[in-house]
Design an enzyme around this catalytic site. Structure first.
Site, PDB file in Angstrom:
ATOM      1  N   SER A 151      31.921  39.841  34.339  1.00  0.00           N
ATOM      2  CA  SER A 151      30.735  40.678  34.563  1.00  0.00           C
ATOM      3  C   SER A 151      30.335  41.286  33.220  1.00  0.00           C
ATOM      4  O   SER A 151      31.155  41.345  32.289  1.00  0.00           O
ATOM      5  CB  SER A 151      31.092  41.814  35.522  1.00  0.00           C
ATOM      6  OG  SER A 151      30.065  42.778  35.567  1.00  0.00           O
ATOM      7  N   TYR A 164      36.971  48.837  38.688  1.00  0.00           N
ATOM      8  CA  TYR A 164      36.275  47.542  38.619  1.00  0.00           C
ATOM      9  C   TYR A 164      36.177  47.087  37.164  1.00  0.00           C
ATOM     10  O   TYR A 164      36.507  45.941  36.842  1.00  0.00           O
ATOM     11  CB  TYR A 164      34.883  47.669  39.249  1.00  0.00           C
ATOM     12  CG  TYR A 164      34.082  46.379  39.223  1.00  0.00           C
ATOM     13  CD1 TYR A 164      34.394  45.327  40.082  1.00  0.00           C
ATOM     14  CD2 TYR A 164      33.016  46.209  38.338  1.00  0.00           C
ATOM     15  CE1 TYR A 164      33.664  44.139  40.063  1.00  0.00           C
ATOM     16  CE2 TYR A 164      32.282  45.027  38.306  1.00  0.00           C
ATOM     17  CZ  TYR A 164      32.609  44.000  39.177  1.00  0.00           C
ATOM     18  OH  TYR A 164      31.887  42.830  39.143  1.00  0.00           O
TER      19      TYR A 164
HETATM   20  N1  NAP Z   1      26.658  40.747  42.392  1.00  0.00           N
HETATM   21  C1  NAP Z   1      26.749  41.279  41.203  1.00  0.00           C
HETATM   22  O1  NAP Z   1      25.937  42.128  40.827  1.00  0.00           O
HETATM   23  C2  NAP Z   1      27.811  40.830  40.244  1.00  0.00           C
HETATM   24  C3  NAP Z   1      27.655  41.123  38.875  1.00  0.00           C
HETATM   25  C4  NAP Z   1      28.639  40.721  37.979  1.00  0.00           C
HETATM   26  C5  NAP Z   1      29.766  40.057  38.438  1.00  0.00           C
HETATM   27  N2  NAP Z   1      29.893  39.792  39.770  1.00  0.00           N
HETATM   28  C6  NAP Z   1      31.114  39.103  40.209  1.00  0.00           C
HETATM   29  O2  NAP Z   1      30.759  37.905  40.866  1.00  0.00           O
HETATM   30  C7  NAP Z   1      31.781  37.541  41.787  1.00  0.00           C
HETATM   31  C8  NAP Z   1      31.149  37.134  43.104  1.00  0.00           C
HETATM   32  O3  NAP Z   1      30.464  38.236  43.654  1.00  0.00           O
HETATM   33  P1  NAP Z   1      29.081  38.084  44.437  1.00  0.00           P
HETATM   34  O4  NAP Z   1      28.061  38.833  43.686  1.00  0.00           O
HETATM   35  O5  NAP Z   1      28.826  36.690  44.789  1.00  0.00           O
HETATM   36  O6  NAP Z   1      29.420  38.983  45.731  1.00  0.00           O
HETATM   37  P2  NAP Z   1      29.702  38.550  47.253  1.00  0.00           P
HETATM   38  O7  NAP Z   1      28.503  37.886  47.809  1.00  0.00           O
HETATM   39  O8  NAP Z   1      30.215  39.780  47.911  1.00  0.00           O
HETATM   40  O9  NAP Z   1      30.879  37.468  47.125  1.00  0.00           O
HETATM   41  C9  NAP Z   1      32.227  37.800  46.918  1.00  0.00           C
HETATM   42  C10 NAP Z   1      33.067  36.822  47.679  1.00  0.00           C
HETATM   43  O10 NAP Z   1      34.469  37.091  47.475  1.00  0.00           O
HETATM   44  C11 NAP Z   1      35.121  36.893  48.728  1.00  0.00           C
HETATM   45  N3  NAP Z   1      36.422  37.540  48.824  1.00  0.00           N
HETATM   46  C12 NAP Z   1      36.707  38.850  48.996  1.00  0.00           C
HETATM   47  N4  NAP Z   1      38.016  39.034  49.106  1.00  0.00           N
HETATM   48  C13 NAP Z   1      38.592  37.809  49.009  1.00  0.00           C
HETATM   49  C14 NAP Z   1      39.936  37.342  49.059  1.00  0.00           C
HETATM   50  N5  NAP Z   1      40.976  38.169  49.226  1.00  0.00           N
HETATM   51  N6  NAP Z   1      40.166  36.003  48.916  1.00  0.00           N
HETATM   52  C15 NAP Z   1      39.139  35.161  48.760  1.00  0.00           C
HETATM   53  N7  NAP Z   1      37.851  35.542  48.726  1.00  0.00           N
HETATM   54  C16 NAP Z   1      37.589  36.860  48.843  1.00  0.00           C
HETATM   55  C17 NAP Z   1      34.143  37.450  49.733  1.00  0.00           C
HETATM   56  O11 NAP Z   1      34.426  36.970  51.036  1.00  0.00           O
HETATM   57  P3  NAP Z   1      34.131  37.928  52.323  1.00  0.00           P
HETATM   58  O12 NAP Z   1      32.690  38.307  52.264  1.00  0.00           O
HETATM   59  O13 NAP Z   1      34.487  37.042  53.473  1.00  0.00           O
HETATM   60  O14 NAP Z   1      35.066  39.099  52.160  1.00  0.00           O
HETATM   61  C18 NAP Z   1      32.824  36.906  49.180  1.00  0.00           C
HETATM   62  O15 NAP Z   1      32.562  35.611  49.660  1.00  0.00           O
HETATM   63  C19 NAP Z   1      32.729  38.730  41.864  1.00  0.00           C
HETATM   64  O16 NAP Z   1      33.885  38.462  41.091  1.00  0.00           O
HETATM   65  C20 NAP Z   1      31.934  39.866  41.230  1.00  0.00           C
HETATM   66  O17 NAP Z   1      32.756  40.824  40.623  1.00  0.00           O
HETATM   67  C21 NAP Z   1      28.949  40.160  40.682  1.00  0.00           C
END
Ligand code: NAP
Length: 290
Positions: A151, A164
């Site tokens: 991130s 985080y």
């Molecule tokens: N969105 C942002 O603004 C942003 C910015 C920078 C970085 N990121 C990073 O991008 C990555 C993906 O996030 P996203 O934005 O796509 O959010 P998201 O839509 O909430 O996706 C996160 C995924 O991780 C899964 N997860 C949670 N706990 C888990 C576990 N124990 N084992 C396996 N899977 C698990 C969730 O599944 P469930 O829903 O079933 O729990 C969900 O599918 C993360 O690492 C986040 O830190 C996001």
């Protein structure tokens, strides 16, 4: 070596695994990898949650399979990797994507909440990568790719998300270090650094139990930060844009080590580079805390 799409004649199909494929970046990346011809294991920790991934894969006849994998659970990770090896005998690409945000001022975070945050965002990557590495390293000649979804918060820390930021700073350090170790084996390590993305991230984030306690001296700060962050995540960069960057990096013969995704992240990192730190801190304080 270029990891060309796997359906070319005479070319054995490349195999990819993506963690956290139930939504957002993982979902988009799994679909895009399969559309590029990679045999893609889209892993989810909760198989009871409905996902349209399989039905899209069936309709489009994509090489995509849903697999159960909880990044916090050793045996779940072991079983998933064993299943892939049994079925395909190789893994070429690992995308460590699963993660969530923990919101709350540091003093209000319990140790258990912080540990849980690290257990998924950092030790989840450690666990999956250590299980997959021997397969990527030995199951093929010509290397493989490990993509770690970090991130902009892995470079720049903000108030209210100390744990985080800690997980993402740790992930950056781990990735830099193992990139050196894996280079002689032809394995590339790539960091993806998105800014705010319109995914389920805000919905899936956890507010620390004590964070909004009116007695907390930080309650107002947390409220301000949450409001600001929620609006930043609406109608902004889509997960598909991150997925596109991930696929381009995987397919690139000489990928960069870091990819920043989204205008907000790009301008923030530019400001951090070009401003004296004290000025940068003032800007963050004005934007977030006042
Ligand atoms: N969105 C942002 O603004 C942003 C910015 C920078 C970085 N990121 C990073 O991008 C990555 C993906 O996030 P996203 O934005 O796509 O959010 P998201 O839509 O909430 O996706 C996160 C995924 O991780 C899964 N997860 C949670 N706990 C888990 C576990 N124990 N084992 C396996 N899977 C698990 C969730 O599944 P469930 O829903 O079933 O729990 C969900 O599918 C993360 O690492 C986040 O830190 C996001």
């Amino acid at each position: 070596m270029v990891l060309s799409k796997g359906n070319d004649e005479g070319d054995r199909q490349k195999v990819a695994i993506v963690t956290g494929s139930a939504s957002g970046i993982g979902y988009a990346t799994s679909l895009m990898l399969a559309r590029k011809g990679f045999y893609t294991y889209a892993s989810v920790h909760n198989t009871n949650k409905s996902t349209s991934l399989e039905s899209i894969a069936n309709t489009e006849r994509l090489p995509l399979k849903l697999i159960q994998l909880d990044v916090t659970d050793d045996s779940s990770v072991k079983h998933a990797v064993e299943k892939i090896v049994l079925e395909k005998g190789r893994i070429d690409v690992l995308v460590n994507n699963a993660g969530y945000g923990l919101f709350g001022a540091f003093e209000d975070l319990s140790l258990d909440e912080i540990k849980a945050q690290f257990e998924i965002n950092f030790f989840g990557v450690v666990r999956v990568t250590q299980h997959v590495l021997p397969i990527i390293r030995t199951a093929q000649s010509g290397g493989g790719v490990i993509v770690n979804v970090s991130s902009v918060d892995g470079h720049i820390a903000f108030p209210v998300i100390s744990a985080y930021c800690g997980t993402k700073f740790a992930l950056e350090g781990l990735s830099e270090s193992i990139a050196y170790e894996l280079e002689p084996f032809g394995i590339k390590v790539i960091l993806i650094e998105p800014g705010p993305i319109s995914s389920n991230f805000m919905k899936g984030s956890v507010l620390a139990k004590r964070a909004l306690d009116p007695q907390s001296p930080y309650a107002e700060l947390v409220q301000k930060f949450n409001a600001k962050t929620s609006s930043q995540h609406e109608n902004t960069t889509q997960p598909e844009e991150v997925a596109k960057t991930i696929i381009q990096a995987i397919l690139d013969e000489k990928p960069e080590f870091r990819y920043v995704v989204g205008n907000y992240a790009v301008s923030l990192l530019e400001a951090r580079k070009n401003m004296p730190y004290s000025e940068f801190q003032k800007m963050i304080i004005q934007n977030i805390m006042q």
